[in-house]
Design a protein around this motif. Structure first.
Motif, PDB file in Angstrom:
ATOM      1  N   PRO A   4       0.819  -1.213   0.000  1.00 48.86           N
ATOM      2  CA  PRO A   4       0.000   0.000   0.000  1.00 48.86           C
ATOM      3  C   PRO A   4       0.860   1.274   0.000  1.00 48.86           C
ATOM      4  O   PRO A   4       1.904   1.336   0.653  1.00 48.86           O
ATOM      5  CB  PRO A   4      -0.813  -0.114   1.289  1.00 48.86           C
ATOM      6  N   VAL A   5       0.396   2.268  -0.726  1.00 47.70           N
ATOM      7  CA  VAL A   5       1.128   3.522  -0.899  1.00 47.70           C
ATOM      8  C   VAL A   5       1.414   4.213   0.433  1.00 47.70           C
ATOM      9  O   VAL A   5       2.446   4.856   0.589  1.00 47.70           O
ATOM     10  CB  VAL A   5       0.336   4.458  -1.843  1.00 47.70           C
ATOM     11  N   ARG A   6       0.553   4.055   1.398  1.00 45.14           N
ATOM     12  CA  ARG A   6       0.748   4.727   2.693  1.00 45.14           C
ATOM     13  C   ARG A   6       2.033   4.293   3.398  1.00 45.14           C
ATOM     14  O   ARG A   6       2.485   4.942   4.341  1.00 45.14           O
ATOM     15  CB  ARG A   6      -0.447   4.477   3.596  1.00 45.14           C
ATOM     16  N   LEU A   7       2.681   3.216   2.917  1.00 42.90           N
ATOM     17  CA  LEU A   7       3.899   2.720   3.557  1.00 42.90           C
ATOM     18  C   LEU A   7       5.185   3.193   2.887  1.00 42.90           C
ATOM     19  O   LEU A   7       6.272   2.787   3.286  1.00 42.90           O
ATOM     20  CB  LEU A   7       3.870   1.188   3.587  1.00 42.90           C
ATOM     21  N   VAL A   8       5.088   4.061   1.875  1.00 43.41           N
ATOM     22  CA  VAL A   8       6.281   4.557   1.182  1.00 43.41           C
ATOM     23  C   VAL A   8       7.248   5.160   2.193  1.00 43.41           C
ATOM     24  O   VAL A   8       6.864   5.952   3.046  1.00 43.41           O
ATOM     25  CB  VAL A   8       5.900   5.598   0.100  1.00 43.41           C
ATOM     26  N   GLY A   9       8.509   4.732   2.126  1.00 42.24           N
ATOM     27  CA  GLY A   9       9.547   5.240   3.019  1.00 42.24           C
ATOM     28  C   GLY A   9       9.689   4.489   4.325  1.00 42.24           C
ATOM     29  O   GLY A   9      10.662   4.681   5.051  1.00 42.24           O
ATOM     30  N   ARG A  10       8.764   3.602   4.646  1.00 37.91           N
ATOM     31  CA  ARG A  10       8.815   2.854   5.909  1.00 37.91           C
ATOM     32  C   ARG A  10       9.440   1.477   5.708  1.00 37.91           C
ATOM     33  O   ARG A  10       9.447   0.936   4.621  1.00 37.91           O
ATOM     34  CB  ARG A  10       7.416   2.666   6.474  1.00 37.91           C
ATOM     35  N   GLN A  11       9.931   0.925   6.796  1.00 35.63           N
ATOM     36  CA  GLN A  11      10.407  -0.450   6.767  1.00 35.63           C
ATOM     37  C   GLN A  11       9.246  -1.383   7.055  1.00 35.63           C
ATOM     38  O   GLN A  11       8.388  -1.071   7.886  1.00 35.63           O
ATOM     39  CB  GLN A  11      11.513  -0.673   7.795  1.00 35.63           C
ATOM     40  N   VAL A  12       9.214  -2.514   6.347  1.00 37.27           N
ATOM     41  CA  VAL A  12       8.184  -3.524   6.556  1.00 37.27           C
ATOM     42  C   VAL A  12       8.873  -4.860   6.800  1.00 37.27           C
ATOM     43  O   VAL A  12      10.058  -5.014   6.543  1.00 37.27           O
ATOM     44  CB  VAL A  12       7.228  -3.618   5.340  1.00 37.27           C
ATOM     45  N   ARG A  13       8.108  -5.808   7.291  1.00 29.50           N
ATOM     46  CA  ARG A  13       8.655  -7.142   7.537  1.00 29.50           C
ATOM     47  C   ARG A  13       8.114  -8.091   6.477  1.00 29.50           C
ATOM     48  O   ARG A  13       6.919  -8.098   6.187  1.00 29.50           O
ATOM     49  CB  ARG A  13       8.254  -7.627   8.919  1.00 29.50           C
ATOM     50  N   VAL A  14       9.003  -8.891   5.895  1.00 25.75           N
ATOM     51  CA  VAL A  14       8.615  -9.853   4.860  1.00 25.75           C
ATOM     52  C   VAL A  14       8.843 -11.263   5.385  1.00 25.75           C
ATOM     53  O   VAL A  14       9.929 -11.577   5.868  1.00 25.75           O
ATOM     54  CB  VAL A  14       9.434  -9.637   3.567  1.00 25.75           C
ATOM     55  N   GLN A  15       7.803 -12.087   5.282  1.00 25.13           N
ATOM     56  CA  GLN A  15       7.904 -13.500   5.650  1.00 25.13           C
ATOM     57  C   GLN A  15       7.842 -14.308   4.361  1.00 25.13           C
ATOM     58  O   GLN A  15       6.844 -14.272   3.650  1.00 25.13           O
ATOM     59  CB  GLN A  15       6.750 -13.895   6.559  1.00 25.13           C
ATOM     60  N   LEU A  16       8.927 -15.009   4.052  1.00 17.49           N
ATOM     61  CA  LEU A  16       8.982 -15.825   2.843  1.00 17.49           C
ATOM     62  C   LEU A  16       8.472 -17.231   3.138  1.00 17.49           C
ATOM     63  O   LEU A  16       8.875 -17.846   4.118  1.00 17.49           O
ATOM     64  CB  LEU A  16      10.420 -15.931   2.329  1.00 17.49           C
ATOM     65  N   HIS A  17       7.601 -17.700   2.281  1.00 20.26           N
ATOM     66  CA  HIS A  17       7.102 -19.069   2.353  1.00 20.26           C
ATOM     67  C   HIS A  17       7.429 -19.745   1.027  1.00 20.26           C
ATOM     68  O   HIS A  17       7.911 -19.100   0.092  1.00 20.26           O
ATOM     69  CB  HIS A  17       5.593 -19.080   2.616  1.00 20.26           C
ATOM     70  N   ALA A  18       7.155 -21.022   0.908  1.00 23.60           N
ATOM     71  CA  ALA A  18       7.509 -21.769  -0.296  1.00 23.60           C
ATOM     72  C   ALA A  18       6.873 -21.193  -1.561  1.00 23.60           C
ATOM     73  O   ALA A  18       7.537 -21.037  -2.581  1.00 23.60           O
ATOM     74  CB  ALA A  18       7.116 -23.237  -0.146  1.00 23.60           C
TER      75      ALA A  18
END
Length: 109
Positions: free
Chosen positions: A21-35
């Motif tokens: 979402p555009v509202r998160l531009v410039g912020r750090q996010v957490r990514v969880q990788l799955h298969a």
């Protein structure tokens, strides 16, 4: 992993780019990788889920991340109403231009 959302409202994960979402531009996010997919969250709630891209240097966009409730503004200042999907005014100039492009595409459909 905790990538930063770029000015195009995307995060890069293993050479591929995924929309958030555009509202998160410039912020750090957490990514969880799955298969077979990945989940992106803002630290509290999931904000995006995408099927993983197996090829390198690809992009996975989701129009809903660029269009949200409100109004859609083109870079010229004109307002486009995109049927039921309408974008709210965006804070970042590059994200605004990208959302305006999506709106113009929807208007022509």
């Amino acid at each position: 992993m905790t990538p930063r959302v770029d000015r195009f409202s995307q995060v890069t994960v293993r050479t591929n780019r995924y929309a958030v979402p555009v509202r998160l531009v410039g912020r750090q996010v957490r990514v969880q990788l799955h298969a077979s997919d990945l989940v992106i969250d803002d630290g509290r709630n999931p904000v995006a889920r995408h099927e993983r891209l197996m090829a390198k240097s690809r992009s996975r966009l989701d129009l809903d991340h660029y269009l949200e409730t409100g109004r859609c503004y083109a870079s010229s200042g004109h307002q486009f109403h995109c049927g039921r999907l309408v974008a709210r005014p965006l804070l970042k100039a590059s994200a605004t231009a990208l959302a305006a492009s999506w709106c113009r595409l929807l208007v022509t459909l």
